[in-house]
Design a protein around this motif. Structure first.
Motif, PDB file in Angstrom:
ATOM      1  N   LEU A  44      55.454  35.748  39.583  1.00 35.51           N
ATOM      2  CA  LEU A  44      54.030  35.632  39.323  1.00 35.51           C
ATOM      3  C   LEU A  44      53.545  34.249  39.723  1.00 35.51           C
ATOM      4  O   LEU A  44      54.203  33.247  39.442  1.00 35.51           O
ATOM      5  CB  LEU A  44      53.765  35.866  37.834  1.00 35.51           C
ATOM      6  N   GLY A  45      52.383  34.177  40.376  1.00 36.45           N
ATOM      7  CA  GLY A  45      51.822  32.886  40.723  1.00 36.45           C
ATOM      8  C   GLY A  45      50.349  32.991  41.060  1.00 36.45           C
ATOM      9  O   GLY A  45      49.825  34.079  41.336  1.00 36.45           O
ATOM     10  N   PHE A  46      49.661  31.849  41.018  1.00 32.77           N
ATOM     11  CA  PHE A  46      48.260  31.762  41.421  1.00 32.77           C
ATOM     12  C   PHE A  46      48.118  30.683  42.481  1.00 32.77           C
ATOM     13  O   PHE A  46      48.707  29.601  42.359  1.00 32.77           O
ATOM     14  CB  PHE A  46      47.363  31.429  40.219  1.00 32.77           C
ATOM     15  N   THR A  47      47.346  30.979  43.523  1.00 32.61           N
ATOM     16  CA  THR A  47      47.095  30.010  44.585  1.00 32.61           C
ATOM     17  C   THR A  47      45.731  29.346  44.426  1.00 32.61           C
ATOM     18  O   THR A  47      45.413  28.408  45.140  1.00 32.61           O
ATOM     19  CB  THR A  47      47.188  30.684  45.969  1.00 32.61           C
ATOM     20  N   SER A  48      44.914  29.845  43.514  1.00 35.34           N
ATOM     21  CA  SER A  48      43.639  29.232  43.143  1.00 35.34           C
ATOM     22  C   SER A  48      43.294  29.737  41.750  1.00 35.34           C
ATOM     23  O   SER A  48      44.061  30.503  41.149  1.00 35.34           O
ATOM     24  CB  SER A  48      42.531  29.593  44.142  1.00 35.34           C
ATOM     25  N   ASP A  49      42.140  29.343  41.224  1.00 37.77           N
ATOM     26  CA  ASP A  49      41.775  29.825  39.892  1.00 37.77           C
ATOM     27  C   ASP A  49      41.438  31.306  39.890  1.00 37.77           C
ATOM     28  O   ASP A  49      41.430  31.940  38.831  1.00 37.77           O
ATOM     29  CB  ASP A  49      40.609  29.007  39.324  1.00 37.77           C
ATOM     30  N   ASP A  51      42.692  33.551  42.744  1.00 38.80           N
ATOM     31  CA  ASP A  51      43.628  34.311  43.581  1.00 38.80           C
ATOM     32  C   ASP A  51      45.058  34.186  43.076  1.00 38.80           C
ATOM     33  O   ASP A  51      45.582  33.082  42.921  1.00 38.80           O
ATOM     34  CB  ASP A  51      43.565  33.810  45.023  1.00 38.80           C
ATOM     35  N   GLY A  52      45.697  35.333  42.813  1.00 38.46           N
ATOM     36  CA  GLY A  52      47.065  35.336  42.325  1.00 38.46           C
ATOM     37  C   GLY A  52      47.876  36.454  42.929  1.00 38.46           C
ATOM     38  O   GLY A  52      47.346  37.349  43.610  1.00 38.46           O
ATOM     39  N   PHE A  70      51.516  42.883  44.407  1.00 39.93           N
ATOM     40  CA  PHE A  70      50.204  43.071  43.800  1.00 39.93           C
ATOM     41  C   PHE A  70      49.422  41.768  43.896  1.00 39.93           C
ATOM     42  O   PHE A  70      49.997  40.680  43.810  1.00 39.93           O
ATOM     43  CB  PHE A  70      50.336  43.500  42.331  1.00 39.93           C
ATOM     44  N   LYS A  71      48.104  41.882  44.059  1.00 33.56           N
ATOM     45  CA  LYS A  71      47.241  40.709  44.185  1.00 33.56           C
ATOM     46  C   LYS A  71      46.069  40.819  43.211  1.00 33.56           C
ATOM     47  O   LYS A  71      45.668  41.919  42.806  1.00 33.56           O
ATOM     48  CB  LYS A  71      46.687  40.596  45.618  1.00 33.56           C
ATOM     49  N   THR A  72      45.535  39.650  42.854  1.00 35.33           N
ATOM     50  CA  THR A  72      44.294  39.574  42.089  1.00 35.33           C
ATOM     51  C   THR A  72      43.378  38.555  42.749  1.00 35.33           C
ATOM     52  O   THR A  72      43.847  37.561  43.300  1.00 35.33           O
ATOM     53  CB  THR A  72      44.547  39.161  40.616  1.00 35.33           C
ATOM     54  N   ASN A  73      42.088  38.828  42.725  1.00 29.22           N
ATOM     55  CA  ASN A  73      41.090  37.889  43.252  1.00 29.22           C
ATOM     56  C   ASN A  73      40.023  37.563  42.216  1.00 29.22           C
ATOM     57  O   ASN A  73      38.982  36.997  42.546  1.00 29.22           O
ATOM     58  CB  ASN A  73      40.441  38.451  44.521  1.00 29.22           C
ATOM     59  N   ASP A  74      40.332  37.914  40.946  1.00 35.66           N
ATOM     60  CA  ASP A  74      39.366  37.639  39.879  1.00 35.66           C
ATOM     61  C   ASP A  74      40.050  36.968  38.686  1.00 35.66           C
ATOM     62  O   ASP A  74      39.705  37.207  37.530  1.00 35.66           O
ATOM     63  CB  ASP A  74      38.650  38.918  39.447  1.00 35.66           C
ATOM     64  N   GLY A  75      41.046  36.127  38.995  1.00 37.44           N
ATOM     65  CA  GLY A  75      41.703  35.381  37.935  1.00 37.44           C
ATOM     66  C   GLY A  75      42.639  36.184  37.072  1.00 37.44           C
ATOM     67  O   GLY A  75      42.978  35.756  35.965  1.00 37.44           O
ATOM     68  N   GLY A  76      43.080  37.347  37.537  1.00 40.60           N
ATOM     69  CA  GLY A  76      44.031  38.163  36.794  1.00 40.60           C
ATOM     70  C   GLY A  76      43.422  39.255  35.949  1.00 40.60           C
ATOM     71  O   GLY A  76      44.135  39.951  35.232  1.00 40.60           O
TER      72      GLY A  76
END
Length: 202
Positions: A44-49, A51-52, A70-76
């Motif tokens: 698990l990791g985030f590249t911005s506040d 994007d993870g 899996f990806k997130t673009n809304d802070g998880g």
């Protein structure tokens, strides 16, 4: 993962992620997927506040397993399946995204009959939809010794890649690493020497 901005945990219970943006005072829980096999590895990791990423492997049988990105673009708050590396079911040894679009997954050693094993590293530049194998040019005198790529680190477009000897490596004690550098965000690599953490080359 813990950073000054985000603290996050992944739970292997229906594969859920807990995220806090106030140093643990409050938490938001989100479901990644409840249709995944028995899991072995979760990265698990985030590249911005906002994007993870979550790299998941599971359903392991001998030297075969499934993997998912899996990806997130809304802070998880929500997660989507970004894809996986096509036609590859080898065991994942490591994985990480450098930016929301640039990421790497290492599958340990790649073996062809009659040839020494080489690193089995893949790279994406579109967030995980498409992946291509990265050629790591192991010098002839070191082929068969340095076989497992670690995930590279970057300062801008300049990257550093370390390749270790795998679990069975015993060259110069097994701890010496091969170092490679890149000037094009990890598309191509050049050998730059050996890394000697235990000082055995002195």
């Amino acid at each position: 993962m813990i950073t000054p901005e985000i603290t996050a945990f992944v739970l292997n219970q229906g594969t859920r992620v807990l995220v806090s943006t106030d140093k643990g005072k409050s938490w938001k829980e989100s479901l990644v997927s409840d249709h995944l096999p028995f899991l072995r590895m979760l990265k698990l990791g985030f590249t911005s506040d906002k994007d993870g990423y979550l790299i998941i492997t599971g359903d392991k049988t001998m030297s075969w397993e499934a993997h998912f990105v899996f990806k997130t673009n809304d802070g998880g708050q929500s997660w989507y399946n970004a894809g996986s590396v096509d036609d590859t079911q080898a065991l994942v040894t490591d994985g990480r995204f450098i930016t929301d679009q640039l990421g790497f997954i290492s599958f340990g050693e790649y073996r062809l009959e009659g040839q020494p094993p080489v690193p089995n590293l893949f790279r994406t530049t579109d967030g995980g939809t498409n992946w291509e194998r990265v050629e790591v040019p192991i010098p002839e005198e070191y082929r068969g010794y340095f076989t497992v790529a670690e995930i590279p680190t970057f300062h801008g477009t300049e990257g550093t890649l370390l390749v270790n000897q795998g679990q069975q490596g015993d060259y110069l004690g097994g701890k010496v690493l091969a170092k490679f550098t890149s000037q094009d965000q990890g598309k191509t690599w050049s050998f730059s020497g050996l890394v000697d953490p235990d000082g055995v080359l002195r």
